[in-house]
Design a protein around this motif. Sequence first.
Motif, PDB file in Angstrom:
ATOM      1  N   LEU A   1     -15.777  29.463 -75.799  1.00  0.00           N
ATOM      2  CA  LEU A   1     -14.335  29.689 -75.788  1.00  0.00           C
ATOM      3  C   LEU A   1     -13.751  29.587 -74.373  1.00  0.00           C
ATOM      4  O   LEU A   1     -12.545  29.769 -74.182  1.00  0.00           O
ATOM      5  CB  LEU A   1     -14.029  31.089 -76.360  1.00  0.00           C
ATOM      6  N   LEU A   2     -14.594  29.309 -73.393  1.00  0.00           N
ATOM      7  CA  LEU A   2     -14.125  29.260 -72.021  1.00  0.00           C
ATOM      8  C   LEU A   2     -13.687  27.840 -71.677  1.00  0.00           C
ATOM      9  O   LEU A   2     -14.462  26.900 -71.750  1.00  0.00           O
ATOM     10  CB  LEU A   2     -15.231  29.720 -71.062  1.00  0.00           C
ATOM     11  N   ASP A   3     -12.419  27.710 -71.298  1.00  0.00           N
ATOM     12  CA  ASP A   3     -11.915  26.436 -70.793  1.00  0.00           C
ATOM     13  C   ASP A   3     -11.244  26.687 -69.450  1.00  0.00           C
ATOM     14  O   ASP A   3     -11.222  27.815 -68.942  1.00  0.00           O
ATOM     15  CB  ASP A   3     -10.953  25.790 -71.791  1.00  0.00           C
ATOM     16  N   ILE A   4     -10.652  25.641 -68.865  1.00  0.00           N
ATOM     17  CA  ILE A   4     -10.073  25.778 -67.526  1.00  0.00           C
ATOM     18  C   ILE A   4      -8.901  26.753 -67.538  1.00  0.00           C
ATOM     19  O   ILE A   4      -8.765  27.627 -66.662  1.00  0.00           O
ATOM     20  CB  ILE A   4      -9.610  24.403 -67.002  1.00  0.00           C
ATOM     21  N   GLY A   5      -8.090  26.651 -68.574  1.00  0.00           N
ATOM     22  CA  GLY A   5      -6.919  27.531 -68.645  1.00  0.00           C
ATOM     23  C   GLY A   5      -7.323  28.993 -68.732  1.00  0.00           C
ATOM     24  O   GLY A   5      -6.752  29.856 -68.037  1.00  0.00           O
ATOM     25  N   ARG A   6      -8.291  29.312 -69.573  1.00  0.00           N
ATOM     26  CA  ARG A   6      -8.709  30.712 -69.717  1.00  0.00           C
ATOM     27  C   ARG A   6      -9.423  31.205 -68.461  1.00  0.00           C
ATOM     28  O   ARG A   6      -9.287  32.371 -68.066  1.00  0.00           O
ATOM     29  CB  ARG A   6      -9.611  30.863 -70.944  1.00  0.00           C
ATOM     30  N   SER A   7     -10.174  30.312 -67.839  1.00  0.00           N
ATOM     31  CA  SER A   7     -10.854  30.704 -66.610  1.00  0.00           C
ATOM     32  C   SER A   7      -9.849  31.058 -65.517  1.00  0.00           C
ATOM     33  O   SER A   7     -10.005  32.062 -64.810  1.00  0.00           O
ATOM     34  CB  SER A   7     -11.753  29.561 -66.136  1.00  0.00           C
ATOM     35  N   GLU A   8      -8.779  30.237 -65.383  1.00  0.00           N
ATOM     36  CA  GLU A   8      -7.764  30.537 -64.377  1.00  0.00           C
ATOM     37  C   GLU A   8      -6.996  31.807 -64.724  1.00  0.00           C
ATOM     38  O   GLU A   8      -6.636  32.590 -63.828  1.00  0.00           O
ATOM     39  CB  GLU A   8      -6.807  29.349 -64.251  1.00  0.00           C
ATOM     40  N   ARG A   9      -6.767  32.032 -66.023  1.00  0.00           N
ATOM     41  CA  ARG A   9      -6.044  33.232 -66.437  1.00  0.00           C
ATOM     42  C   ARG A   9      -6.861  34.486 -66.121  1.00  0.00           C
ATOM     43  O   ARG A   9      -6.316  35.515 -65.709  1.00  0.00           O
ATOM     44  CB  ARG A   9      -5.732  33.162 -67.939  1.00  0.00           C
ATOM     45  N   ILE A  10      -8.204  34.416 -66.308  1.00  0.00           N
ATOM     46  CA  ILE A  10      -9.061  35.553 -65.956  1.00  0.00           C
ATOM     47  C   ILE A  10      -8.964  35.842 -64.477  1.00  0.00           C
ATOM     48  O   ILE A  10      -8.889  37.004 -64.046  1.00  0.00           O
ATOM     49  CB  ILE A  10     -10.525  35.257 -66.368  1.00  0.00           C
ATOM     50  N   LEU A  11      -8.932  34.776 -63.661  1.00  0.00           N
ATOM     51  CA  LEU A  11      -8.809  34.963 -62.217  1.00  0.00           C
ATOM     52  C   LEU A  11      -7.478  35.621 -61.864  1.00  0.00           C
ATOM     53  O   LEU A  11      -7.414  36.544 -61.038  1.00  0.00           O
ATOM     54  CB  LEU A  11      -8.948  33.617 -61.506  1.00  0.00           C
ATOM     55  N   ASP A  12      -6.385  35.158 -62.482  1.00  0.00           N
ATOM     56  CA  ASP A  12      -5.067  35.741 -62.217  1.00  0.00           C
ATOM     57  C   ASP A  12      -5.044  37.221 -62.569  1.00  0.00           C
ATOM     58  O   ASP A  12      -4.488  38.038 -61.823  1.00  0.00           O
ATOM     59  CB  ASP A  12      -3.987  34.986 -63.017  1.00  0.00           C
ATOM     60  N   ILE A  13      -5.644  37.569 -63.720  1.00  0.00           N
ATOM     61  CA  ILE A  13      -5.647  38.975 -64.142  1.00  0.00           C
ATOM     62  C   ILE A  13      -6.413  39.823 -63.140  1.00  0.00           C
ATOM     63  O   ILE A  13      -5.975  40.931 -62.760  1.00  0.00           O
ATOM     64  CB  ILE A  13      -6.267  39.111 -65.551  1.00  0.00           C
ATOM     65  N   ALA A  14      -7.516  39.314 -62.654  1.00  0.00           N
ATOM     66  CA  ALA A  14      -8.324  40.073 -61.685  1.00  0.00           C
ATOM     67  C   ALA A  14      -7.546  40.278 -60.397  1.00  0.00           C
ATOM     68  O   ALA A  14      -7.576  41.374 -59.798  1.00  0.00           O
ATOM     69  CB  ALA A  14      -9.632  39.336 -61.417  1.00  0.00           C
ATOM     70  N   LEU A  15      -6.853  39.242 -59.955  1.00  0.00           N
ATOM     71  CA  LEU A  15      -6.077  39.368 -58.724  1.00  0.00           C
ATOM     72  C   LEU A  15      -4.901  40.330 -58.892  1.00  0.00           C
ATOM     73  O   LEU A  15      -4.586  41.125 -57.997  1.00  0.00           O
ATOM     74  CB  LEU A  15      -5.561  37.991 -58.278  1.00  0.00           C
ATOM     75  N   GLU A  16      -4.264  40.247 -60.075  1.00  0.00           N
ATOM     76  CA  GLU A  16      -3.142  41.158 -60.348  1.00  0.00           C
ATOM     77  C   GLU A  16      -3.620  42.607 -60.310  1.00  0.00           C
ATOM     78  O   GLU A  16      -2.957  43.486 -59.742  1.00  0.00           O
ATOM     79  CB  GLU A  16      -2.519  40.846 -61.704  1.00  0.00           C
ATOM     80  N   ARG A  17      -4.759  42.876 -60.953  1.00  0.00           N
ATOM     81  CA  ARG A  17      -5.276  44.253 -60.991  1.00  0.00           C
ATOM     82  C   ARG A  17      -5.633  44.745 -59.585  1.00  0.00           C
ATOM     83  O   ARG A  17      -5.530  45.918 -59.286  1.00  0.00           O
ATOM     84  CB  ARG A  17      -6.533  44.335 -61.886  1.00  0.00           C
ATOM     85  N   ALA A  18      -6.008  43.788 -58.739  1.00  0.00           N
ATOM     86  CA  ALA A  18      -6.384  44.165 -57.374  1.00  0.00           C
ATOM     87  C   ALA A  18      -5.196  44.184 -56.428  1.00  0.00           C
ATOM     88  O   ALA A  18      -5.333  44.550 -55.257  1.00  0.00           O
ATOM     89  CB  ALA A  18      -7.450  43.185 -56.850  1.00  0.00           C
ATOM     90  N   GLY A  19      -4.005  43.763 -56.932  1.00  0.00           N
ATOM     91  CA  GLY A  19      -2.802  43.736 -56.095  1.00  0.00           C
ATOM     92  C   GLY A  19      -2.812  42.639 -55.072  1.00  0.00           C
ATOM     93  O   GLY A  19      -2.208  42.781 -54.010  1.00  0.00           O
ATOM     94  N   VAL A  20      -3.469  41.532 -55.410  1.00  0.00           N
ATOM     95  CA  VAL A  20      -3.569  40.412 -54.479  1.00  0.00           C
ATOM     96  C   VAL A  20      -2.799  39.229 -55.060  1.00  0.00           C
ATOM     97  O   VAL A  20      -2.971  38.875 -56.225  1.00  0.00           O
ATOM     98  CB  VAL A  20      -5.039  40.007 -54.241  1.00  0.00           C
ATOM     99  N   ALA A  21      -1.926  38.617 -54.239  1.00  0.00           N
ATOM    100  CA  ALA A  21      -1.157  37.457 -54.698  1.00  0.00           C
ATOM    101  C   ALA A  21      -2.002  36.205 -54.576  1.00  0.00           C
ATOM    102  O   ALA A  21      -2.761  36.039 -53.615  1.00  0.00           O
ATOM    103  CB  ALA A  21       0.113  37.307 -53.851  1.00  0.00           C
TER     104      ALA A  21
END
Length: 536
Positions: free
Chosen positions: A515-535
């Motif tokens: 179920l992992l594609d490029i879009g989901r992989s980038e979205r996981i990265l965005d969520i991790a950065l958001e949770r860490a407060g990093v733009a």
Amino acid sequence: MAGPYRDSGGDEPAEAPRDAGIVGDVIAQFADAHAYLRELVQNSIDAGSPSVDVEVSYERADQRLRVAVRDRGEGMTRDIIENQLLVLFRSTKEDDRTKIGKFGIGFASVLSPNPEVVTVHSSRDGRRLTLHLYRDLSYELFDAGPATQTGTTVELEIAMPPGDVSAYRTACETALRRWCRHAMVPINFVDVRPEQKTASRIDKPLELDHVLVQVTRSTDDDQLTVVVGISGTGGHVGFFNHGLMLHESPGDLVGNGIDAKIQDSRLGHTLSRDDVRRDRHFDRAVEFAREVAQGALADAIGEKLRELAEAGDHANHFALALATSSSSVRPPHWWVPLVEPYAGKRTILVGALGRTAWAAPRSTALTKRMAADGRPVVLAPDPELGNVLARVAGCELAFVHREITAITPEPRTDADDALLAFLLEILDEVHRKPRSILLARLDGLHADALAICAADENERIVEDDNARRNPFGLFLRRTLVLSVEASAVKGARAAADPRVAASHLARAILLQYRLLDIGRSERILDIALERAGVAR
């Protein structure tokens, strides 16, 4: 040559064969060069002797080996010696079912080892007679005086160099054990040497050798006794009269894969001495043996299977099951051992397992979990047991380590709770979240997997089809079970930041389920950065 009795008046003896060719043909029928021992033992038993001694000795000075067969039977009169013993094809036993010999040719076998002389001492009616029979078929018969006991001794004197003696002694004992091993009177083999005399018993009970199970049954009149059994080496049948072997050979006469010994005083060997007569007594004996095989033997095999299973003798249990499945016998009940106790017992009837049963070669955490879940597991150290049960009982074995995964929940820490909470959020954001996430130890088929699917957090045994399901169903979501032994899970649980750890773990899970594609992989990265407060 005329014997002393020829000059004493009295009845003229019957004409004995003087044609060496006729006697030679008779002797040639004995395929075993030592079959004369069987014939002499047979005569002793027919004479009512309570025991028979066979003695072998050697005189080195004159290089003569002597074989003597001694009995304490009824002995012989002059008439019997001259008109029966020395006349081919004449016997007093033809209509006597208590006697083994019938054709009057057995005594001729004493000439088969080409003796210098055969000496017969026989006592009866208070007189002792001595017969000297030579290889040219001439003989001398003497009245040797009064006798206080009855019995007969037949002694062969054979010229033999010292180097051949040991082998001949061994051959004599081997022949006796082959032909006379189940004699109904004691048979003693006596080996006489200068330094000692050694006696050993030849006879033993009518039993089968090297079988897994055997039973003995007799008819109501006790004239017919059969021993039938199963060895796993193929069928073998022997026929005996008064315990003396008439004929034996491999074959499935009594049933496929069935061994049998048949003792009947009404059986006889053929004139050629190489087989048992096929007559109504033979047919009745074989049919009785078949009935015992399908009845008493089948019951005994079923009971033995239970006994071996309960005793934990798994090697012999499997050997018996395999041998039985290849035979024509089908026990009424098949017992098999269990890996773990079920209902307090270590065995179970195959009929209680249904068309398919779980099996394992040994006890594992998986089998213990299945037992706790109320599922019996057959102990099958050899996978061939599955083929055996399929053939005989229509029950197929499914080996748990190939089909089943056991789930053992792992106690969770606060850090685990935080990790799984972040993981659920990420999965929900990028795809769909499962019903729940469970940390557990996995045993069995998917022990090395990162994750499997379970119906819910309470399911402890998962079959392969269910374990492979997608836990992120659109309409039916299931529990995602994560293996605490998987490296991705170990790394996530050990990480300092559960948010970063959850993002890495989410990628691994989605990758397993494709179920992992490029879009989901980038979205996981965005969520991790958001949770860490990093733009980004």
